[in-house]
Design a protein around this motif. Structure first.
Motif, PDB file in Angstrom:
ATOM      1  N   MET A   1      51.759  47.294  52.365  1.00 27.17           N
ATOM      2  CA  MET A   1      51.467  48.423  51.206  1.00 27.17           C
ATOM      3  C   MET A   1      50.627  49.653  51.947  1.00 27.17           C
ATOM      4  O   MET A   1      50.714  50.898  51.613  1.00 27.17           O
ATOM      5  N   ILE A   2      49.727  48.996  52.966  1.00 27.33           N
ATOM      6  CA  ILE A   2      48.795  50.162  53.535  1.00 27.33           C
ATOM      7  C   ILE A   2      49.583  51.250  54.178  1.00 27.33           C
ATOM      8  O   ILE A   2      49.314  52.332  54.453  1.00 27.33           O
ATOM      9  N   THR A   4      52.704  52.152  53.309  1.00 28.93           N
ATOM     10  CA  THR A   4      53.363  53.088  52.456  1.00 28.93           C
ATOM     11  C   THR A   4      52.112  54.222  52.047  1.00 28.93           C
ATOM     12  O   THR A   4      52.646  55.528  51.950  1.00 28.93           O
ATOM     13  N   VAL A   5      50.851  53.761  51.812  1.00 28.31           N
ATOM     14  CA  VAL A   5      50.079  54.706  51.472  1.00 28.31           C
ATOM     15  C   VAL A   5      49.864  55.789  52.582  1.00 28.31           C
ATOM     16  O   VAL A   5      49.823  57.022  52.534  1.00 28.31           O
ATOM     17  N   ALA A 113      56.148  52.158  45.170  1.00 29.88           N
ATOM     18  CA  ALA A 113      55.508  50.973  44.767  1.00 29.88           C
ATOM     19  C   ALA A 113      56.316  50.259  43.603  1.00 29.88           C
ATOM     20  O   ALA A 113      56.432  49.031  43.401  1.00 29.88           O
ATOM     21  N   PRO A 284      45.606  50.807  48.434  1.00 27.87           N
ATOM     22  CA  PRO A 284      46.368  49.492  48.735  1.00 27.87           C
ATOM     23  C   PRO A 284      45.627  48.394  48.271  1.00 27.87           C
ATOM     24  O   PRO A 284      46.426  47.428  47.791  1.00 27.87           O
TER      25      PRO A 284
END
Length: 291
Positions: A1-2, A4-5, A113, A284
């Protein structure tokens, strides 16, 4: 997820770096002209099209809209207390602390997300924020005065009209939609380059202050959003989107509004940079908790 950010936030810094280097090389950059162009033309088009093109169930729309409104009112009240305790200028700090980057950061983050459903929810939160930011927020930044002046702000008209189209399910003819969408696409790059120009002249003191204010902002926003989601009984995805959207970092538009209405724009630029950097760490974590 990090990652994605990072994929979302990295272009923010790359575009801001262009403005930073541009100024350092000694080239001319007329902030007043760019601010007028974006806030009068491109940002209103961006907001209107984003609202018009979303699709969401009417009952979910009502519940999430009310939850968003309550959450933002709580955030504004808490930030007002924070500003007063810290003995800061209300006109400069209150609106940037209360309203986050729900547009060019929150919307794509919600899409990646939570998918299309999450994106639809995110647009609703964005609409509530935009209406509050470009009415109450503009009134605060401009130092009060006539409400007529605030209502005449193109951003307010675009937001209200977009909300009406969203509510009624209306759409403009495709040729008009394409034109408005093209104009709106100017907004984000111009805003980010202008941010870089401001950072090039930023003082260290402003950044130090911005870091601790940004950290407190996150705590206030997450707490208010979580409480509002629980109070209105939102479904898990809607609740998660609400928390993420309200916890987004300070928006670049806050800096442009400060420039436009003669507030102290340098500390606001510091808040944008500091809070966006911190968001790479805390967003995240929030997503890991709510997913």
């Amino acid at each position: 997820m990090i990652f994605t950010v990072l994929n979302i936030t990295a272009p923010v810094f790359f575009l801001a770096a262009i403005g930073f280097v541009w100024v350092k090389l000694g080239f001319e950059y007329r902030v007043q002209f760019v601010t007028r162009l974006t806030m009068t033309l491109s940002v209103p088009c961006l907001i209107f099209v984003a609202l018009m093109k979303t699709d969401i169930d009417p009952e979910a729309l009502a519940a999430l809209s009310l939850a968003s409104l309550v959450a933002y009112l709580v955030v504004m009240a808490a930030c007002f207390v924070l500003v007063k305790i810290a003995k800061l200028d209300t006109r400069t700090f209150l609106a940037p602390l209360a309203f986050g980057n729900t547009g060019n950061l929150g919307l794509p983050l919600a899409l990646f997300a939570f998918g299309e459903v999450g994106f639809g929810y995110a647009v609703v939160v964005f609409a509530v924020m935009a209406i509050l930011s470009f009415t109450i927020g503009v009134w605060i930044v401009s130092g009060g005065g006539s409400l007529k002046r605030v209502i005449q702000e193109p951003l307010v008209g675009a937001t209200l009209l977009g909300a009406l189209f969203l509510w009624q399910g209306w759409h403009t003819p495709q040729v008009i939609t394409n034109t408005l969408e093209l104009i709106g696409q100017m907004a984000i790059p111009l805003m980010l380059v202008t941010l870089g120009v401001a950072v090039a002249r930023l003082e260290t003191k402003a950044m130090t202050q911005a870091v601790w204010l940004s950290a407190i902002k996150v705590v206030i926003c997450v707490g208010a959003a979580w409480g509002a989601a629980a109070w209105f009984g939102l479904d898990p995805i809607a609740a998660a989107v609400l928390i993420v959207q309200i916890a987004t970092p300070v928006a670049v538009t806050s800096y442009l509004l400060a420039e436009k209405y003669g507030a102290d724009a340098q500390p606001v630029a510091g808040l944008v940079v500091a809070s966006t950097l911190l968001s790479v760490i805390y967003l995240p974590l929030i997503l890991a908790f709510v997913i």
